[in-house]
Scaffold this motif. Structure first.
Motif, short mmCIF file in Angstrom:
data_model
loop_
_atom_site.label_atom_id
_atom_site.label_comp_id
_atom_site.label_asym_id
_atom_site.label_seq_id
_atom_site.Cartn_x
_atom_site.Cartn_y
_atom_site.Cartn_z
N SER A 27 0.84 -1.20 0.00
CA SER A 27 0.00 0.00 0.00
C SER A 27 0.87 1.25 0.00
CB SER A 27 -0.91 0.01 1.23
OG SER A 27 -1.56 1.27 1.35
N SER A 28 0.61 2.14 -0.92
CA SER A 28 1.41 3.37 -1.02
C SER A 28 1.16 4.29 0.16
CB SER A 28 1.07 4.10 -2.32
OG SER A 28 -0.29 4.50 -2.34
N ARG A 29 0.16 3.97 0.98
CA ARG A 29 -0.15 4.82 2.14
C ARG A 29 0.40 4.25 3.43
NH1 ARG A 29 -5.45 5.21 -0.77
NH2 ARG A 29 -5.05 6.92 -2.20
N THR A 30 1.25 3.26 3.32
CA THR A 30 1.89 2.69 4.49
C THR A 30 3.30 3.24 4.65
OG1 THR A 30 0.65 0.62 4.39
CG2 THR A 30 2.74 0.55 5.53
N ILE A 31 3.59 3.82 5.81
CA ILE A 31 4.96 4.22 6.13
C ILE A 31 5.66 3.01 6.74
CG2 ILE A 31 6.40 5.70 7.58
CD1 ILE A 31 4.33 7.84 7.32
N ILE A 32 6.70 2.54 6.08
CA ILE A 32 7.39 1.32 6.49
C ILE A 32 8.50 1.67 7.48
CG2 ILE A 32 8.69 -0.69 5.67
CD1 ILE A 32 7.44 -0.18 2.88
N LEU A 33 8.36 1.18 8.70
CA LEU A 33 9.42 1.34 9.69
C LEU A 33 10.20 0.02 9.71
CD1 LEU A 33 7.42 3.10 12.56
CD2 LEU A 33 8.54 4.09 10.56
N ALA A 34 11.25 -0.03 8.89
CA ALA A 34 12.01 -1.26 8.71
C ALA A 34 13.06 -1.39 9.81
CB ALA A 34 12.69 -1.26 7.34
N VAL A 35 12.85 -2.36 10.71
CA VAL A 35 13.74 -2.56 11.84
C VAL A 35 14.82 -3.56 11.46
CG1 VAL A 35 13.89 -3.28 14.25
CG2 VAL A 35 11.84 -2.09 13.42
N VAL A 36 16.10 -3.14 11.63
CA VAL A 36 17.23 -4.03 11.32
C VAL A 36 18.15 -4.11 12.55
CG1 VAL A 36 17.20 -3.58 8.84
CG2 VAL A 36 18.52 -2.09 10.32
N GLN A 37 18.79 -5.25 12.73
CA GLN A 37 19.66 -5.47 13.87
C GLN A 37 21.09 -5.03 13.55
OE1 GLN A 37 19.05 -9.43 15.84
NE2 GLN A 37 17.85 -9.83 13.98
N ALA A 38 21.67 -4.31 14.47
CA ALA A 38 23.05 -3.86 14.27
C ALA A 38 24.02 -5.03 14.32
CB ALA A 38 23.42 -2.82 15.32
N ASN A 39 23.69 -6.10 15.05
CA ASN A 39 24.62 -7.22 15.22
C ASN A 39 24.45 -8.27 14.12
OD1 ASN A 39 22.08 -7.88 16.16
ND2 ASN A 39 22.85 -9.39 17.62
N ASN A 40 23.76 -7.93 13.04
CA ASN A 40 23.60 -8.83 11.90
C ASN A 40 23.79 -8.03 10.63
OD1 ASN A 40 22.98 -10.89 10.16
ND2 ASN A 40 20.87 -11.16 10.84
N ASP A 41 24.59 -8.57 9.72
CA ASP A 41 24.86 -7.86 8.46
C ASP A 41 23.55 -7.48 7.79
OD1 ASP A 41 25.74 -6.83 6.10
OD2 ASP A 41 27.06 -8.51 5.60
#
Length: 706
Positions: free
Chosen positions: A197-211
């Motif tokens: 959906s173009s109306r979704t703001i994606i808060l993509a959570v990534v781990q610092a301890n994983n490439d």
């Protein structure tokens, strides 16, 4: 008992602004109307790989304490609805079943509703929801480990903001004993449904301890947000990285690594479980986070990209701009959907609760049928919508079609209606009379002149009576005519069949045009068909009467018959004289002088008398053939007119509008009315649902324009 809502000193208030609150109030209001089930509305979605810290990030953004147990909150989407109110406070948990659920499951899940006193009851709610969804490991040992059903937590109170945030299950890299390939596919599909959906703001959570290259959320986010216009990277767990690798994480946070986002990355250091259990306050969490990143000074981090306060301020501005951008399109989509829903309601027709309603409904349909049919047979094609789409396979211009069929019938009768057709010299000989048995084939025979004469003479000898030589029995002309016109029955029946098929097709076209409901259309068609069968029988009987009339003794008072007889005799006499004149030249030594003297006239008469030799039987047959041709022309024209007027027009076309007239509707009993056009329960439910949605859409548009 008052509902206890955790005050958000730096959380929700960080997203608050007058303008954004006004817009969020509008979005929240139309979400209340249920429009969000049909049109995508602006929202925040937290997503990432499993155990990437999504729930912790969501808690710090919203101020709602989610359970810390591994895998609990990530088994299904959790939708958090925050509504600011200074008048009331409540926390309500409900479940929205996925459309793939069976109807009994939907009823069961929709029935779940729980009012919470405070967020300490949230773990129990999540457990109950997982059990109702029949997630593997929660009361059942089989089935999927994830569900597409949504647990909705609605918080109303002094939250400071209207906001909708969704926590999605974490993406799974590989299957294991607890998570199958089917589970992986289910999570992927579920996450994609939100991200696309173009109306979704994606808060993509990534781990610092994983490439980051090994974390699929960035790749998946880019699939649906190629330009990174609505994706925010949130880096968690920087305290778990190996010592000396801070520079790599700092480069990622500064958007200087190979993987870049237009909206950039944020660094968060969430409190550990032990710190939370010790009762660390929100302000203490913020100070502890800032103290942690103070040791990263050498990496020159952008302060506006570090910590929860910076993230909240950024999301405030981003979400506000995102809503401002999407609201005009939301309005247009709501308007388009409302137009579509209104069209669907129109197609359902009028509401029919009583026999009187049904009678009025059918009466209006019958008037439409009557008017369109009358216009079609009158050739009045002014109703552009109905008549404009006429084509060869789906013709609505009935009068034109009837004219065409009658014209073809007339032409065919004129050219091929007779059993025997005399071939002219240029036409090939396709077979003699003896080659075809007219009783078996019923086909027209092309014959030479001598074959016609042979046929007439044969019938002549069979019909001899007391008449003197040179005369013929009146039965001769009758038998010749009956045999010559023997194909008329087949041709006329074929024409009637064609007209009936064209008319029946026209009736079907009208029914499809005026009636949307298949059941009603089918039952109205039964009424029309029963009356149409009566017309067909009457037309067939009328045609049979005409055929019987043609098998009687020939009778006509049409002067064209006598004119044709005289013309035939004149042509025969002229031909005999021309032949005789060719022989007379030999009596005059090759020279013929036609003078007015009595002597020359006498010589000419004597020569003609010697050459014009009349065989009495041939003369009778010639007269009979001339009579046959003359009468056949007159009778054929009369027969064609009678078929078109007395069979087609009288019994098929003229009364066609009466097949389904208002008078027929008025004569129907209440039981017949209910049987024919009672509104089905499913349609009543559909009408109620569409009416409610249409009203909600109108209310939404009104609210958006305020």
């Amino acid at each position: 008992m008052a509902v206890k809502i955790i005050e958000n000193d730096n959380g929700l208030e960080g997203l608050k602004s007058k303008k954004s609150t006004q817009r969020l109030n509008q979005i929240d209001r139309i979400r209340e109307f249920g429009v969000g089930d049909h049109i995508s509305l602006p929202q925040l979605v937290v997503c990432g790989d499993q155990s990437a810290g999504k729930s912790s990030a969501l808690e710090r953004i919203t101020g709602i304490p989610f359970p810390r147990e591994d895998g609990v909150c990530t088994k299904f989407p959790t939708e958090i609805i925050l509504r600011h109110s200074t008048e009331t406070s409540r926390i309500t948990a409900t479940i929205i079943p996925t459309s793939a659920r069976s109807e009994p499951d939907k009823v069961l899940l929709r029935a779940y509703r729980k009012e919470l006193d405070d967020f300490t009851e949230l773990p129990d709610v999540i457990l109950e929801a997982a059990t109702l969804m029949r997630i593997r490991g929660y009361g059942v040992n089989e089935g999927p480990a994830f569900a597409a059903d949504v647990l909705r937590i609605e918080v109303v109170g002094n939250t400071g903001l209207h906001l909708t945030v969704v926590d999605l299950p974490g993406l799974i890299a590989v299957e294991n004993d607890q998570q199958t390939e089917e589970d992986i596919a289910l999570v992927d599909t579920l996450v994609d449904a939100y991200l696309k959906s173009s109306r979704t703001i994606i808060l993509a959570v990534v781990q610092a301890n994983n490439d980051i290259a090994n974390q699929s959320i960035i790749r998946r986010a880019r699939k649906f947000d190629r330009d990174g216009q609505r994706t925010v990277g949130i880096i968690t767990k920087p305290d778990l990285i190996n010592k000396g690798t801070e520079g790599r994480i700092a480069s990622l946070a500064k958007n200087e690594s190979p993987i870049k986002l237009k909206l950039g990355f944020f660094l968060l250091k969430n409190p550990s479980p032990s710190q939370l259990e010790s009762g660390m306050s929100r302000s203490e969490q913020i100070h502890q986070e800032l103290d942690f990143f103070a040791f990263w000074k050498e990496h020159r981090l952008d302060p506006s990209r570090v910590g929860i306060i910076a993230l909240q301020h950024f999301l405030q501005d981003l979400h506000s701009r995102h809503i401002e951008k999407e609201l005009p399109m939301v309005r247009r989509e709501i308007t388009a959907l409302l137009t579509k829903i209104d069209g669907s309601l129109t197609s359902l027709g009028e509401e029919r609760q009583t026999p009187s309603d049904i009678r009025m409904f059918l009466a209006r349909l019958s008037m439409k049928f009557h008017n369109l049919t009358q216009a079609a047979i009158d050739g009045n094609y002014s109703d552009g919508d109905f008549f404009a789409g006429s084509n060869r396979d789906s013709s609505t211009r009935l009068r034109a079609d009837i004219h065409c069929l009658n014209g073809e019938f007339s032409t065919y009768m004129r050219d091929k209606g007779h059993l025997r057709k005399l071939c002219i010299d240029s036409e090939p000989d396709v077979g003699s009379e003896s080659d075809i048995d007219p009783e078996e084939e019923g086909e027209m025979m092309r014959v030479a002149k001598h074959e016609v004469e042979t046929w007439v003479k044969r019938v002549y000898w069979k019909t001899r009576g007391r008449e003197l030589p040179g005369n013929y029995n009146h039965v001769l002309l009758s038998e010749l005519y009956h045999e010559q016109s023997s194909r008329w029955t087949m041709i006329a029946n074929d024409h009637l069949t064609s007209v009936l098929a064209t008319t029946a097709n026209f009736v079907d076209i009208i029914l499809n045009w005026i009636i949307e409901e298949e059941d009603v259309k089918s039952r109205v068609r039964e009424i029309i068909q029963s009356k149409f069968e009566v017309k067909k029988a009457a037309a067939a009987k009328e045609l049979e009467t005409l055929i019987k009339d043609e098998k009687r003794q020939p009778i006509t008072y049409n002067h064209y018959y006598t004119d044709n007889i005289q013309n035939a005799r004149h042509d025969a006499m002229k031909g005999n004289i021309q032949k005789a004149m060719q022989s007379v030249e030999h009596d005059q030594n090759g020279k013929l002088h036609a003078c007015k003297t009595a002597m020359d006239s006498l010589k000419l008469i004597v020569s003609l008398q010697n050459r014009v030799i009349v065989d009495m039987d041939d003369q009778a047959c010639s007269e009979a053939l001339a009579g046959l041709n003359a009468y056949y022309k007159v009778a054929m024209k009369t027969f064609v007119d009678n078929v078109c007027r007395q069979v087609i027009e009288r019994h098929i076309v003229s009364d066609l509008p009466d097949l389904f007239s208002p008078m027929i509707v008025m004569e129907l009993s209440d039981q017949d009315l209910v049987r024919i056009a009672e509104e089905p329960p499913q349609q009543k439910e559909k009408r109620a649902t569409l009416s409610e949605l249409a009203q909600n859409l109108r209310d939404s548009l009104l609210h958006l324009h305020n």
